[in-house]
Design a protein around this motif. Structure first.
Motif, short mmCIF file in Angstrom:
data_model
loop_
_atom_site.label_atom_id
_atom_site.label_comp_id
_atom_site.label_asym_id
_atom_site.label_seq_id
_atom_site.Cartn_x
_atom_site.Cartn_y
_atom_site.Cartn_z
N THR A 190 -5.71 15.76 7.12
CA THR A 190 -4.85 14.73 6.12
C THR A 190 -3.32 14.80 6.97
O THR A 190 -3.23 16.02 6.82
N GLN A 191 -3.01 13.71 6.25
CA GLN A 191 -1.38 14.17 7.34
C GLN A 191 -0.45 12.87 5.94
O GLN A 191 -1.26 12.40 5.54
N VAL A 192 0.69 13.63 6.19
CA VAL A 192 1.92 13.15 5.07
C VAL A 192 2.42 12.76 5.94
O VAL A 192 3.56 13.39 7.38
N GLN A 193 3.51 11.49 5.51
CA GLN A 193 4.19 10.97 6.10
C GLN A 193 5.03 10.68 4.80
O GLN A 193 4.47 10.19 4.29
N VAL A 194 6.76 10.16 4.99
CA VAL A 194 7.09 9.97 3.64
C VAL A 194 7.81 8.37 4.14
O VAL A 194 9.37 8.70 5.44
N LEU A 195 7.92 7.67 3.50
CA LEU A 195 8.76 6.47 3.96
C LEU A 195 10.49 6.99 2.97
O LEU A 195 10.68 6.16 1.60
N PRO A 196 11.92 7.10 4.39
CA PRO A 196 12.70 7.72 3.26
C PRO A 196 13.56 6.38 2.50
O PRO A 196 12.97 4.83 2.22
N PHE A 197 14.01 6.50 1.68
CA PHE A 197 14.94 6.03 1.01
C PHE A 197 15.82 4.92 1.32
O PHE A 197 15.87 3.44 1.46
N GLU A 198 15.90 5.07 2.72
CA GLU A 198 17.41 4.77 4.09
C GLU A 198 16.70 3.46 4.13
O GLU A 198 16.93 3.05 4.51
N VAL A 199 15.02 3.13 4.16
CA VAL A 199 14.33 2.27 5.27
C VAL A 199 14.81 1.05 3.96
O VAL A 199 14.70 0.34 4.48
N GLY A 200 15.17 0.68 2.68
CA GLY A 200 15.39 -0.21 2.21
C GLY A 200 13.71 -1.13 1.79
O GLY A 200 13.09 -0.92 1.40
N GLN A 201 14.33 -1.99 2.06
CA GLN A 201 13.09 -3.61 1.88
C GLN A 201 12.25 -3.06 2.71
O GLN A 201 12.61 -2.67 3.72
N HIS A 202 10.74 -2.61 2.85
CA HIS A 202 9.87 -3.00 3.76
C HIS A 202 8.50 -3.16 2.82
O HIS A 202 8.18 -4.32 2.28
N PRO A 203 7.62 -3.48 3.90
CA PRO A 203 6.39 -4.21 3.50
C PRO A 203 5.49 -3.17 1.91
O PRO A 203 4.64 -4.00 1.58
N GLY A 204 6.04 -2.30 1.17
CA GLY A 204 4.94 -1.94 0.19
C GLY A 204 5.82 -1.87 -1.36
O GLY A 204 5.12 -1.36 -1.70
N LEU A 205 6.98 -3.25 -1.32
CA LEU A 205 7.38 -3.07 -1.94
C LEU A 205 6.14 -3.54 -3.54
O LEU A 205 6.80 -3.76 -4.05
N MET A 206 5.35 -4.58 -2.49
CA MET A 206 4.64 -5.05 -3.95
C MET A 206 3.95 -3.89 -4.58
O MET A 206 2.99 -4.32 -5.56
N GLY A 207 4.10 -2.73 -4.13
CA GLY A 207 2.59 -1.61 -4.69
C GLY A 207 2.08 -0.96 -4.12
O GLY A 207 1.80 -0.65 -2.55
N SER A 208 1.31 0.20 -4.71
CA SER A 208 0.22 0.80 -4.03
C SER A 208 -0.85 0.12 -3.41
O SER A 208 -1.24 -0.20 -4.10
N PHE A 209 -1.68 0.53 -2.41
CA PHE A 209 -2.94 0.35 -1.62
C PHE A 209 -3.31 1.27 -0.90
O PHE A 209 -2.73 1.93 -0.35
N ASN A 210 -4.93 0.85 -0.79
CA ASN A 210 -5.68 2.08 0.03
C ASN A 210 -6.44 1.50 1.20
O ASN A 210 -6.96 0.09 0.14
N LEU A 211 -6.48 1.51 2.15
CA LEU A 211 -7.71 1.31 3.08
C LEU A 211 -8.42 1.86 2.83
O LEU A 211 -8.80 2.99 3.61
#
Length: 282
Positions: A190-211
């Motif tokens: 199990t690995q965890v990455q954090v998407l930092p605030f400084e990224v700004g707009q990103h492809p996950g803005l529509m919400g959470s999802f699982n694959l």
């Protein structure tokens, strides 16, 4: 005379558990209080479980097996009981999640359910509804058992930085939850990455999802709204989901840098020592 509620063991997994507990206890010649004394709980709790008014925990089931010599019967049944406590619309996803060989998730608001501490889960699940809260928390903890299997799924989690700063419950709960995230990478699965605030707009803005990926079944993309969840194996939806996830992973901090950020937020925002974590028998 005591009014004993008669159960239909075919009505639900919970009814079947209660029916079998009463049957095995009576076969052993034990009263409710005597069995309770063996497994460190009250006669009242035994009665509530036997009448399907309370959901047993896994610890209760394991102690019942030991006390009644039932060779793991209740330990096997309790998984079905706890899964039945999940929302009806979520149960199909939980079954697929348990079978997946690779889980990828982007979470914009909360820690992913498989990684939540019991206290964090309780705060989340109790926001609008406290009914059967113990059972719902236990059901969420039961889901996490897939990560403790001998061959667990590979789970890759991308968390928006907002998840770290949004206080769920008390500061102590948040500190313990972030500490839990820091413990996860050590197992290698199990690995965890954090998407930092400084990224700004990103492809996950529509919400959470699982694959979810499988060895022998079609892959699945899963999303939720405030009413229910949605699973699909539609090739176009999967292509879009995996593309978005690839971009999110690329934009997120590395696993090592993510751990440093989690530790920093834990100390600076929730910087008191965590208290002991308690678990109930049922």
């Amino acid at each position: 005379m005591v009014n004993i509620r008669e159960l239909d063991p075919s009505a639900s997994p919970l009814d079947y558990f209660g029916f079998e507990l009463r049957r095995r206890r009576e076969e052993a010649g034990l009263k409710q209080g005597q069995l309770g004394a063996c497994i460190f709980c009250t006669a009242s709790l035994i009665g509530q479980i036997e009448t399907a008014r309370k959901v047993p925990t896994r610890e209760f089931a394991e102690r019942a097996d030991a006390a009644l010599g039932t060779d793991g019967t209740f330990s096997r049944l309790v998984g079905l009981v706890l899964r039945s406590q999940l929302p009806h619309w979520f149960q199909a996803y939980a079954e697929m999640e348990a079978r997946a060989t690779y889980i990828s998730t982007y979470q914009a608001q909360l820690v992913y359910g498989l990684l939540q501490t019991p206290e964090y889960a309780r705060a989340v699940l109790g926001v609008r509804n406290h009914a059967d809260l113990d059972a719902r928390v236990a059901a969420r903890m039961e889901r996490q058992r897939i990560l403790a299997r001998e061959q667990p799924p590979v789970a890759w989690v991308v968390l928006d930085e907002a998840v770290l700063h949004r206080q769920i419950g008390s500061r102590e709960i948040m500190r313990n939850q972030l500490a839990r995230l820091l413990e996860l990478p050590a197992n290698g699965w199990t690995q965890v990455q954090v998407l930092p605030f400084e990224v700004g707009q990103h492809p996950g803005l529509m919400g959470s999802f699982n694959l979810l990926r499988f060895d022998d079944d079609p892959n699945i993309v899963y999303t939720e709204d405030f009413v229910q969840g949605h699973m699909t194996a539609n090739p176009d939806a999967l292509r879009e989901g995996f593309l978005r996830y690839d971009h999110l992973q690329a934009a997120a901090l590395s696993v090592e840098a993510s751990a440093e950020l989690i530790a920093r937020v834990m100390e600076e925002r929730y910087g008191h020592q965590p208290g002991p974590i308690r678990s109930a028998v049922a």
